[in-house]
Design an enzyme around this catalytic site. Sequence first.
Site, PDB file in Angstrom:
ATOM      1  N   LYS A 156      -3.557  -5.028   0.279  1.00  0.00           N
ATOM      2  CA  LYS A 156      -3.975  -3.635   0.485  1.00  0.00           C
ATOM      3  C   LYS A 156      -3.909  -3.232   1.969  1.00  0.00           C
ATOM      4  O   LYS A 156      -4.047  -2.063   2.312  1.00  0.00           O
ATOM      5  CB  LYS A 156      -5.379  -3.427  -0.075  1.00  0.00           C
ATOM      6  CG  LYS A 156      -5.440  -3.538  -1.616  1.00  0.00           C
ATOM      7  CD  LYS A 156      -6.862  -3.346  -2.124  1.00  0.00           C
ATOM      8  CE  LYS A 156      -7.027  -3.497  -3.621  1.00  0.00           C
ATOM      9  NZ  LYS A 156      -6.715  -2.262  -4.391  1.00  0.00           N
TER      10      LYS A 156
ATOM     11  N   LYS B  44     -11.726   0.313  -0.954  1.00  0.00           N
ATOM     12  CA  LYS B  44     -11.175  -0.479  -2.057  1.00  0.00           C
ATOM     13  C   LYS B  44     -11.513  -1.932  -1.768  1.00  0.00           C
ATOM     14  O   LYS B  44     -11.982  -2.249  -0.667  1.00  0.00           O
ATOM     15  CB  LYS B  44      -9.655  -0.284  -2.167  1.00  0.00           C
ATOM     16  CG  LYS B  44      -8.936  -0.408  -0.816  1.00  0.00           C
ATOM     17  CD  LYS B  44      -7.444  -0.102  -0.898  1.00  0.00           C
ATOM     18  CE  LYS B  44      -7.106   1.360  -1.009  1.00  0.00           C
ATOM     19  NZ  LYS B  44      -6.477   1.745  -2.270  1.00  0.00           N
ATOM     20  N   ARG B  45     -11.272  -2.831  -2.728  1.00  0.00           N
ATOM     21  CA  ARG B  45     -11.520  -4.242  -2.431  1.00  0.00           C
ATOM     22  C   ARG B  45     -10.712  -4.668  -1.201  1.00  0.00           C
ATOM     23  O   ARG B  45      -9.614  -4.135  -0.949  1.00  0.00           O
ATOM     24  CB  ARG B  45     -11.133  -5.111  -3.642  1.00  0.00           C
ATOM     25  CG  ARG B  45     -12.162  -5.030  -4.752  1.00  0.00           C
ATOM     26  CD  ARG B  45     -13.520  -5.536  -4.316  1.00  0.00           C
ATOM     27  NE  ARG B  45     -13.530  -6.958  -4.162  1.00  0.00           N
ATOM     28  CZ  ARG B  45     -14.068  -7.806  -5.029  1.00  0.00           C
ATOM     29  NH1 ARG B  45     -14.670  -7.356  -6.124  1.00  0.00           N
ATOM     30  NH2 ARG B  45     -14.045  -9.106  -4.816  1.00  0.00           N
TER      31      ARG B  45
ATOM     32  N   LYS C   4      -8.286   9.681  -7.383  1.00  0.00           N
ATOM     33  CA  LYS C   4      -9.580  10.340  -7.149  1.00  0.00           C
ATOM     34  C   LYS C   4      -9.521  11.186  -5.873  1.00  0.00           C
ATOM     35  O   LYS C   4     -10.021  12.311  -5.828  1.00  0.00           O
ATOM     36  CB  LYS C   4     -10.699   9.297  -7.008  1.00  0.00           C
ATOM     37  CG  LYS C   4     -10.896   8.392  -8.211  1.00  0.00           C
ATOM     38  CD  LYS C   4     -11.828   7.222  -7.851  1.00  0.00           C
ATOM     39  CE  LYS C   4     -11.758   6.112  -8.862  1.00  0.00           C
ATOM     40  NZ  LYS C   4     -12.337   4.838  -8.366  1.00  0.00           N
TER      41      LYS C   4
ATOM     42  N   HIS D  85      -1.847  -5.893 -15.390  1.00  0.00           N
ATOM     43  CA  HIS D  85      -2.393  -5.176 -14.240  1.00  0.00           C
ATOM     44  C   HIS D  85      -1.886  -5.652 -12.903  1.00  0.00           C
ATOM     45  O   HIS D  85      -2.278  -5.100 -11.867  1.00  0.00           O
ATOM     46  CB  HIS D  85      -3.922  -5.292 -14.212  1.00  0.00           C
ATOM     47  CG  HIS D  85      -4.604  -4.383 -15.181  1.00  0.00           C
ATOM     48  ND1 HIS D  85      -4.915  -3.082 -14.879  1.00  0.00           N
ATOM     49  CD2 HIS D  85      -5.008  -4.582 -16.446  1.00  0.00           C
ATOM     50  CE1 HIS D  85      -5.511  -2.518 -15.918  1.00  0.00           C
ATOM     51  NE2 HIS D  85      -5.567  -3.406 -16.892  1.00  0.00           N
TER      52      HIS D  85
ATOM     53  N   THR E 152      -6.172   3.589  -8.590  1.00  0.00           N
ATOM     54  CA  THR E 152      -6.816   4.761  -9.183  1.00  0.00           C
ATOM     55  C   THR E 152      -7.615   5.490  -8.115  1.00  0.00           C
ATOM     56  O   THR E 152      -7.850   6.697  -8.232  1.00  0.00           O
ATOM     57  CB  THR E 152      -7.757   4.380 -10.346  1.00  0.00           C
ATOM     58  OG1 THR E 152      -8.616   3.321  -9.917  1.00  0.00           O
ATOM     59  CG2 THR E 152      -6.956   3.947 -11.563  1.00  0.00           C
TER      60      THR E 152
HETATM   61  C1  LIG Z   1     -11.735   3.679  -8.098  1.00  0.00           C
HETATM   62  C2  LIG Z   1     -12.480   2.491  -7.619  1.00  0.00           C
HETATM   63  C3  LIG Z   1     -11.797   1.320  -7.285  1.00  0.00           C
HETATM   64  C4  LIG Z   1     -10.283   1.213  -7.320  1.00  0.00           C
HETATM   65  O1  LIG Z   1      -9.791   1.641  -6.079  1.00  0.00           O
HETATM   66  P1  LIG Z   1      -8.281   1.344  -5.616  1.00  0.00           P
HETATM   67  O2  LIG Z   1      -8.157   2.106  -4.358  1.00  0.00           O
HETATM   68  O3  LIG Z   1      -7.401   1.880  -6.706  1.00  0.00           O
HETATM   69  O4  LIG Z   1      -8.173  -0.128  -5.441  1.00  0.00           O
HETATM   70  C5  LIG Z   1     -12.518   0.240  -6.837  1.00  0.00           C
HETATM   71  N1  LIG Z   1     -13.861   0.294  -6.723  1.00  0.00           N
HETATM   72  C6  LIG Z   1     -14.550   1.404  -7.022  1.00  0.00           C
HETATM   73  C7  LIG Z   1     -16.026   1.400  -6.848  1.00  0.00           C
HETATM   74  C8  LIG Z   1     -13.894   2.535  -7.483  1.00  0.00           C
HETATM   75  O5  LIG Z   1     -14.595   3.628  -7.798  1.00  0.00           O
END
Ligand SMILES: *Cc1c(COP(=O)(O)O)cnc(C)c1O
Length: 801
Positions: free
Chosen positions: A541, A535-536, A647, A352, A643
């Site tokens: 990032k 995101k985190r 979305k 990952h 991911t």
């Molecule tokens: C989809 C999702 C992530 C992953 O987000 P990235 O932008 O791909 O880092 C992290 N936390 C939550 C709650 C999510 O739904």
Amino acid sequence: MKDFDASGTLASAIDFHLAHSVGKTPDSASITDWRLALSRAVRDRLITPWFDATHQTYAKDRKRVYYLSMEFLLGRILEDAVNNLGLEDEAKEALAAYDVDFVDVVGDEPDAALGNGGLGRLAACFLDSLSCLGIPAHGYGIRYAHGLFRQSFEDGRQMEMAEDWLRHQHNWEFERSECLYDIGFGGQVTENGKSAVWTPSDIVMAQAYDTPVPGWRASWTNTLRLWSAKPRQIFDLDPFNRGEYMQAAAPEVLAETISRVLYPDDSTEIGKELRLKQEFFFTSASLQDLMRRFLAHNGDLRALPSKVAIQMNDTHPAIAGPELIRQLMDVHGLGFDAAFDIAQGTLHYTNHTLLPEALEAWEVSLMGAILPRHMQLIERIDDRLARDVKASETGVNTHIVDNGKVNMGTLAFTCARKVNGVSALHTNLMKQTVFSDLHAVYPDRILNQTNGVTPRRWVHGCNPGLRNLLNDTIGTEWVRDLEQLKRIAPLADDPDFCQRFMAVKQENKRRLTDWVSDKLGVDIAPDAMFDIQIKRIHEYKRQLMNALETAALANAIRRDPGAAWTPRVKFFGGKAAPAYIDAKNIIRLINDIAKSINNDPVIGDRLKVVYPPNYNVSMAEILIPAADLSEQISTAGKEASGTGNMKFALNGAVTIGTLDGANVEIRDCVGDDNIYIFGMTADQVEGAREGYVTQNYIDQSPILSEVIDQIRTGFYSPGDPTRHWPVLEKLLRDDYFMVAADFDAYWDAQRKVDEGFADSDGWARMAVLNTAHSGWFSSDRTIQGYADDIWGVSSLLEDDK
Ligand SMILES: *Cc1c(COP(=O)(O)O)cnc(C)c1O
């Protein structure tokens, strides 16, 4: 009071459970009571399909999948189950009869936050797709008593509070008090002729809790089995009899510590003893469990690879290699070579991340102390690797045990039949960087499976307006066959359809506007562009780059407030690991910038900044459907896939992003004209490393220079001018993620976004085409890829056709 009847109406089942499971009358029931009653009523509907699926799997003796993951970031379960079962209208009506609002009831459920971020959410999407596709599978993980911490802000700083999702029973799981396995730690190994006997010094028990995972319309239902640690004996009787009660309870405390709390670190390796124990705990329990199931129907251990496919989600379960070999040798009497071949034919590993700080490596001394038998086996696996390296005549030099550490990536790779990356770019970089040596030795082992997300939760569930529009336009099959979204592509040129599509977006934005006003007391205008980065919080990032651009935009607006600005609301959301100081500093800077901008009357509605605390799955479900612009701006080469990006695109947001992770594939799908790509490529990033000087890039950019000067002189922290110096110091000393180098390109891309959004017809067209061309990012497609290329399994639903 009516008696319970599983074939009766949902309303009668809710009545029944409110009384018989919750012990309340409608007059005295709280929202939580209604939730627990509804959960039971819905869970009842899963039992028959669940039993049927289990029965069919046994009867047909087909190959099964076991997905081992340290994290499952499930979010709320009830509403998703209601949607999958098609019970939404019935549930609404039943509750409305008591003047109870369905939305309040499902909103009362705490998130099951047994994960940090993308990796754990991917595992949750995979469970959904495995069930939807009818592939017999178990998810295996840990039933943490406390999931990811709750985040709040105090004076702009991140505060962490313990999370307590099990405080009210959640009514989805079945406790399996008879399903128990011993898990040993420490102790000695004695050689006994050809075999070895491991005598652990401590033993805890793993107890199973099962949650049914329904596929679409529950035509198939798999199981998520989570392990909870229990003491083997509750009291140590000797101290107890001496009256030393606290000491007597020590084994209980020790055991339960193992499944007490999720480590809150995302993309960072922590190397703590308890973490290693957690990893072995759930891996060993899962392997013992699946071996028991296998042996109940098969006498020949050599058949294991034809009946079982185990997927290791990252290296956290990588001890599965030596553990499976140990069980095959020490419990079932095989020799090492036979055991290795069976294990290697059964195990698969997903990588990952390429970030060095995220690659797990355990001190040999720690591994040897906690898992002495496994340490011996790791040495033997390392010898096998050495033999293959020699035979390959590649001249490479690679070892599992290196520099006094056990490299878990190398261990997982060596023990796996297939190794996959999670986007095309990431898989190529795996071959060129971390695993270049192993790839030379085993050139057929690495393959790609680009991540995906489940359309059930991430469109159908979270975006009812879009769901209805799609159902009206192309029918309902898209929920299980997301490529059908392509059929709306021609409608991007139909003004009527575009208008309906954007009306849905507007409604979602209004829903978010109300939520923001309610939760944060901030008023925002729903016709502004909603620009979202959730995101985190991690340096790679680059939330910092977004924050700096925000501050620069505020400067430009202040200088010329009368110009034709495209109004924006910038949303940030995300948690930082509690020990990740640099990330926490960035959070505080964002909050200070937000405060300054939101209170500046000259800026007004032209720019607002909103950072709601405690980003989680439920918050994502409110924010994503309301997004116009999706921020995916990581340093190229550093985000394995992402991911969140998928979305957003599915929900009709346009991406501003770098050529990183799956952004590359999003661009390929939606087309160059419907995405804003900027910045250096992965190759250019590596090319720019040598002789990189942050200050040179700042000097070349008057826009960035001004913002840096403001932060330095305390513009965003009046009264505490040095507050944000640590952020600047880090940037100037070591801008490893190249914020300064990409800043101007990012700024320019944002100004193009401004122009694009101002053309509302053009923007609507882009939004529609993003949804239309994102069907490929369904996790159903991803899981079908794993099934075909990695596991060699097929759906049992197709048997009936
Ligand atoms: C989809 C999702 C992530 C992953 O987000 P990235 O932008 O791909 O880092 C992290 N936390 C939550 C709650 C999510 O739904």
